[in-house]
Design a protein around this motif. Structure first.
Motif, PDB file in Angstrom:
ATOM      1  N   SER A 211       0.824  -1.209   0.000  1.00 38.06           N
ATOM      2  CA  SER A 211       0.000   0.000   0.000  1.00 38.06           C
ATOM      3  C   SER A 211       0.857   1.257   0.000  1.00 38.06           C
ATOM      4  O   SER A 211       0.488   2.279  -0.587  1.00 38.06           O
ATOM      5  N   SER A 212       2.025   1.192   0.631  1.00 32.95           N
ATOM      6  CA  SER A 212       2.924   2.353   0.632  1.00 32.95           C
ATOM      7  C   SER A 212       3.497   2.618  -0.746  1.00 32.95           C
ATOM      8  O   SER A 212       3.988   3.711  -1.030  1.00 32.95           O
ATOM      9  N   GLN A 213       3.438   1.606  -1.617  1.00 33.71           N
ATOM     10  CA  GLN A 213       3.952   1.733  -2.979  1.00 33.71           C
ATOM     11  C   GLN A 213       2.847   2.061  -3.990  1.00 33.71           C
ATOM     12  O   GLN A 213       3.115   2.183  -5.180  1.00 33.71           O
ATOM     13  N   GLY A 214       1.611   2.174  -3.510  1.00 31.06           N
ATOM     14  CA  GLY A 214       0.520   2.439  -4.432  1.00 31.06           C
ATOM     15  C   GLY A 214      -0.027   1.185  -5.070  1.00 31.06           C
ATOM     16  O   GLY A 214      -0.628   1.231  -6.152  1.00 31.06           O
ATOM     17  N   LEU A 215       0.155   0.037  -4.395  1.00 36.01           N
ATOM     18  CA  LEU A 215      -0.382  -1.237  -4.852  1.00 36.01           C
ATOM     19  C   LEU A 215      -1.379  -1.718  -3.804  1.00 36.01           C
ATOM     20  O   LEU A 215      -1.096  -1.652  -2.609  1.00 36.01           O
ATOM     21  N   TYR A 216      -2.527  -2.241  -4.240  1.00 38.44           N
ATOM     22  CA  TYR A 216      -3.592  -2.564  -3.305  1.00 38.44           C
ATOM     23  C   TYR A 216      -3.940  -4.051  -3.398  1.00 38.44           C
ATOM     24  O   TYR A 216      -4.574  -4.497  -4.363  1.00 38.44           O
ATOM     25  N   PRO A 217      -3.481  -4.849  -2.399  1.00 36.26           N
ATOM     26  CA  PRO A 217      -3.672  -6.306  -2.425  1.00 36.26           C
ATOM     27  C   PRO A 217      -5.132  -6.695  -2.580  1.00 36.26           C
ATOM     28  O   PRO A 217      -6.025  -6.088  -1.994  1.00 36.26           O
ATOM     29  N   SER A 218      -5.350  -7.738  -3.373  1.00 36.56           N
ATOM     30  CA  SER A 218      -6.711  -8.228  -3.589  1.00 36.56           C
ATOM     31  C   SER A 218      -6.758  -9.727  -3.331  1.00 36.56           C
ATOM     32  O   SER A 218      -7.076 -10.157  -2.224  1.00 36.56           O
ATOM     33  N   GLY A 219      -6.407 -10.541  -4.312  1.00 38.26           N
ATOM     34  CA  GLY A 219      -6.530 -11.989  -4.174  1.00 38.26           C
ATOM     35  C   GLY A 219      -7.892 -12.414  -4.671  1.00 38.26           C
ATOM     36  O   GLY A 219      -8.907 -11.800  -4.345  1.00 38.26           O
ATOM     37  N   SER A 220      -7.934 -13.447  -5.495  1.00 38.64           N
ATOM     38  CA  SER A 220      -9.202 -13.910  -6.052  1.00 38.64           C
ATOM     39  C   SER A 220      -9.102 -15.392  -6.333  1.00 38.64           C
ATOM     40  O   SER A 220      -8.015 -15.982  -6.311  1.00 38.64           O
ATOM     41  N   SER A 221     -10.238 -16.000  -6.608  1.00 39.16           N
ATOM     42  CA  SER A 221     -10.245 -17.419  -6.958  1.00 39.16           C
ATOM     43  C   SER A 221      -9.710 -17.601  -8.371  1.00 39.16           C
ATOM     44  O   SER A 221      -9.687 -16.661  -9.178  1.00 39.16           O
ATOM     45  N   THR A 222      -9.300 -18.828  -8.662  1.00 43.66           N
ATOM     46  CA  THR A 222      -8.813 -19.139 -10.007  1.00 43.66           C
ATOM     47  C   THR A 222      -9.913 -18.920 -11.046  1.00 43.66           C
ATOM     48  O   THR A 222      -9.662 -18.353 -12.116  1.00 43.66           O
ATOM     49  N   ALA A 223     -11.113 -19.334 -10.715  1.00 42.08           N
ATOM     50  CA  ALA A 223     -12.234 -19.160 -11.663  1.00 42.08           C
ATOM     51  C   ALA A 223     -12.501 -17.686 -11.932  1.00 42.08           C
ATOM     52  O   ALA A 223     -12.702 -17.274 -13.079  1.00 42.08           O
ATOM     53  N   ASP A 224     -12.482 -16.873 -10.868  1.00 40.11           N
ATOM     54  CA  ASP A 224     -12.761 -15.445 -11.034  1.00 40.11           C
ATOM     55  C   ASP A 224     -11.675 -14.740 -11.843  1.00 40.11           C
ATOM     56  O   ASP A 224     -11.967 -13.881 -12.683  1.00 40.11           O
ATOM     57  N   PHE A 225     -10.412 -15.093 -11.578  1.00 42.29           N
ATOM     58  CA  PHE A 225      -9.337 -14.414 -12.297  1.00 42.29           C
ATOM     59  C   PHE A 225      -9.287 -14.846 -13.755  1.00 42.29           C
ATOM     60  O   PHE A 225      -9.006 -14.038 -14.644  1.00 42.29           O
ATOM     61  N   THR A 226      -9.576 -16.110 -14.013  1.00 41.68           N
ATOM     62  CA  THR A 226      -9.627 -16.576 -15.398  1.00 41.68           C
ATOM     63  C   THR A 226     -10.725 -15.828 -16.165  1.00 41.68           C
ATOM     64  O   THR A 226     -10.514 -15.390 -17.303  1.00 41.68           O
ATOM     65  N   LYS A 227     -11.867 -15.636 -15.534  1.00 41.91           N
ATOM     66  CA  LYS A 227     -12.956 -14.882 -16.156  1.00 41.91           C
ATOM     67  C   LYS A 227     -12.565 -13.414 -16.328  1.00 41.91           C
ATOM     68  O   LYS A 227     -12.912 -12.778 -17.339  1.00 41.91           O
ATOM     69  N   GLN A 228     -11.826 -12.861 -15.359  1.00 39.52           N
ATOM     70  CA  GLN A 228     -11.375 -11.467 -15.439  1.00 39.52           C
ATOM     71  C   GLN A 228     -10.486 -11.252 -16.661  1.00 39.52           C
ATOM     72  O   GLN A 228     -10.587 -10.219 -17.338  1.00 39.52           O
ATOM     73  N   ILE A 229      -9.628 -12.213 -16.940  1.00 41.18           N
ATOM     74  CA  ILE A 229      -8.758 -12.119 -18.117  1.00 41.18           C
ATOM     75  C   ILE A 229      -9.599 -12.114 -19.396  1.00 41.18           C
ATOM     76  O   ILE A 229      -9.351 -11.328 -20.321  1.00 41.18           O
ATOM     77  N   GLN A 230     -10.595 -12.969 -19.456  1.00 40.02           N
ATOM     78  CA  GLN A 230     -11.471 -13.017 -20.630  1.00 40.02           C
ATOM     79  C   GLN A 230     -12.164 -11.670 -20.842  1.00 40.02           C
ATOM     80  O   GLN A 230     -12.257 -11.174 -21.978  1.00 40.02           O
ATOM     81  N   THR A 231     -12.621 -11.064 -19.755  1.00 34.84           N
ATOM     82  CA  THR A 231     -13.285  -9.758 -19.845  1.00 34.84           C
ATOM     83  C   THR A 231     -12.307  -8.678 -20.293  1.00 34.84           C
ATOM     84  O   THR A 231     -12.659  -7.810 -21.108  1.00 34.84           O
ATOM     85  N   ALA A 232     -11.075  -8.730 -19.779  1.00 31.47           N
ATOM     86  CA  ALA A 232     -10.063  -7.734 -20.137  1.00 31.47           C
ATOM     87  C   ALA A 232      -9.746  -7.783 -21.623  1.00 31.47           C
ATOM     88  O   ALA A 232      -9.602  -6.738 -22.280  1.00 31.47           O
ATOM     89  N   VAL A 233      -9.626  -8.975 -22.169  1.00 32.62           N
ATOM     90  CA  VAL A 233      -9.340  -9.119 -23.599  1.00 32.62           C
ATOM     91  C   VAL A 233     -10.465  -8.497 -24.429  1.00 32.62           C
ATOM     92  O   VAL A 233     -10.211  -7.725 -25.368  1.00 32.62           O
ATOM     93  N   ALA A 234     -11.696  -8.793 -24.068  1.00 33.70           N
ATOM     94  CA  ALA A 234     -12.834  -8.252 -24.814  1.00 33.70           C
ATOM     95  C   ALA A 234     -12.905  -6.733 -24.699  1.00 33.70           C
ATOM     96  O   ALA A 234     -13.151  -6.024 -25.691  1.00 33.70           O
ATOM     97  N   THR A 235     -12.673  -6.210 -23.497  1.00 33.54           N
ATOM     98  CA  THR A 235     -12.735  -4.757 -23.272  1.00 33.54           C
ATOM     99  C   THR A 235     -11.664  -4.024 -24.052  1.00 33.54           C
ATOM    100  O   THR A 235     -11.927  -3.007 -24.713  1.00 33.54           O
ATOM    101  N   MET A 236     -10.429  -4.513 -23.992  1.00 29.46           N
ATOM    102  CA  MET A 236      -9.329  -3.836 -24.663  1.00 29.46           C
ATOM    103  C   MET A 236      -9.414  -3.946 -26.179  1.00 29.46           C
ATOM    104  O   MET A 236      -8.963  -3.049 -26.897  1.00 29.46           O
ATOM    105  N   LYS A 237     -10.016  -5.007 -26.684  1.00 29.93           N
ATOM    106  CA  LYS A 237     -10.220  -5.100 -28.132  1.00 29.93           C
ATOM    107  C   LYS A 237     -11.155  -3.998 -28.607  1.00 29.93           C
ATOM    108  O   LYS A 237     -10.956  -3.403 -29.661  1.00 29.93           O
ATOM    109  N   LYS A 238     -12.161  -3.704 -27.803  1.00 37.84           N
ATOM    110  CA  LYS A 238     -13.083  -2.621 -28.155  1.00 37.84           C
ATOM    111  C   LYS A 238     -12.375  -1.271 -28.120  1.00 37.84           C
ATOM    112  O   LYS A 238     -12.551  -0.430 -29.009  1.00 37.84           O
TER     113      LYS A 238
END
Length: 324
Positions: free
Chosen positions: A287-314
């Motif tokens: 947090s002192s470096q401007g990074l904010y810890p999260s942590g997520s499940s494997t299923a959630d992060f895999t889905k997050q990557i799929q969403t990121a690809v679609a968003t950035m393509k747009k």
């Protein structure tokens, strides 16, 4: 202080060992290898190094971090995708697993098909900065006014073509109706060095990599992409406060594994990373470096990557960004 850190690490290790379905009785003779697809000195490099010691204790295994930079993170990520040793992981970013698939037609990996998203590690606010010695603007409105008065005459630096800094820069231009020249570098370290040296006046990147220079007064932060003002930069407004909520989206860093990684190993490391992120010393340092810890499940992060690809393509289509 050392005793407190030790006790917090032990507590986190106990939590990992007690997690349902968690099997720590694995082959720990070989080190866990984490590939960072960018040079040392940037936020991508800081993330795993903050976790390295605690993660090693939790896994009872040496954790080795290797920088494999080049081609906007593509070289390192391609090596992760090809790995079949059961111990190689990689640090994924919104650049490697969002922007690159959107702007590179000959990417040497498939961001969705070649990886398992182990866990999101942190969210990272972005920031636009200027070198006040060569661009004496003091706030967002002054910067936009200066850029509109000097179209195409001001350059901005990023960690490279196809990085999130590049996309942020292009989104900024589109949102504000301004024009700047993009100067890509081979990583955050070289980019910051040239901005500090006065070769390039404007810089887009995560807060983490540039925070020390802002604190020292060498760079001036103009706006951050975060839901509210940051504790580490309380005087810097968010993009939403500056009237551009469409620019207020932070970045993220996470851990990925090749698709061939055994599920038990993915689960083991995912639980250890999430536990490490709960260590008070790790949280404070990040947090002192401007990074904010999260942590997520494997299923959630895999889905997050799929969403990121679609968003950035747009975004790439709308802004007509194509690197190759």
């Amino acid at each position: 202080m050392q005793r407190r850190h030790f006790l917090s690490s032990v507590a986190a290790a106990t939590a990992v060992a007690a997690a349902p379905g968690m099997a720590l009785a694995q082959d720990t003779s070989r080190p866990i290898r984490i590939i960072v697809p960018f040079p040392p000195g940037g936020a991508t490099d800081m993330v795993p190094r903050n976790l390295q010691d605690v993660l090693g204790k939790l896994l009872s295994q040496t954790v080795v971090i290797e920088n494999k930079a080049g081609a906007g993170g593509s070289i390192g990520m391609a090596e992760v995708a090809r790995a079949n040793d059961g111990v190689t992981f990689g640090i994924a970013t919104l650049s490697t697993h969002g922007v690159n698939p959107a702007v590179l037609s000959k990417l040497p990996y498939d961001a969705i098909k070649d990886f398992v998203g182990v866990t999101e590690i942190v969210k990272a606010p972005g920031v636009i900065m200027v070198n006040p010695a060569i661009l004496p603007v003091k706030n967002f409105a002054e910067l936009v006014a200066y850029l509109k008065a000097n179209p195409g005459k001001v350059s901005y630096a990023t960690p490279g073509n196809g990085t999130i800094g590049h996309m942020w820069g292009e989104q900024f231009k589109r949102s504000t109706g301004t024009d700047m020249l993009h100067i890509p570098y081979r990583g955050a370290g070289p980019a910051i060095n040239d901005v500090l040296g006065g070769q390039v006046p404007v810089y887009f990147d995560q807060v983490a990599a540039s925070l020390p220079h802002v604190k020292a007064g060498k760079l001036r932060a103009i706006a951050v992409s975060w839901p509210q003002r940051l504790d580490v930069l309380p005087d810097v407004p968010t993009y939403a406060e500056a009237g551009h909520p469409d620019l207020n989206n932070p970045s993220w860093f996470g851990l990925v594994a090749p698709k061939s990684m055994p599920a038990a190993q993915v689960e083991r490391v995912q639980k250890a990373v999430v536990a490490a992120l709960k260590d008070p010393a790790v949280q404070k340092r990040m947090s002192s470096q401007g990074l904010y810890p999260s942590g997520s499940s494997t299923a959630d992060f895999t889905k997050q990557i799929q969403t990121a690809v679609a968003t950035m393509k747009k975004v790439a289509v709308d802004a007509k960004i194509q690197i190759d």
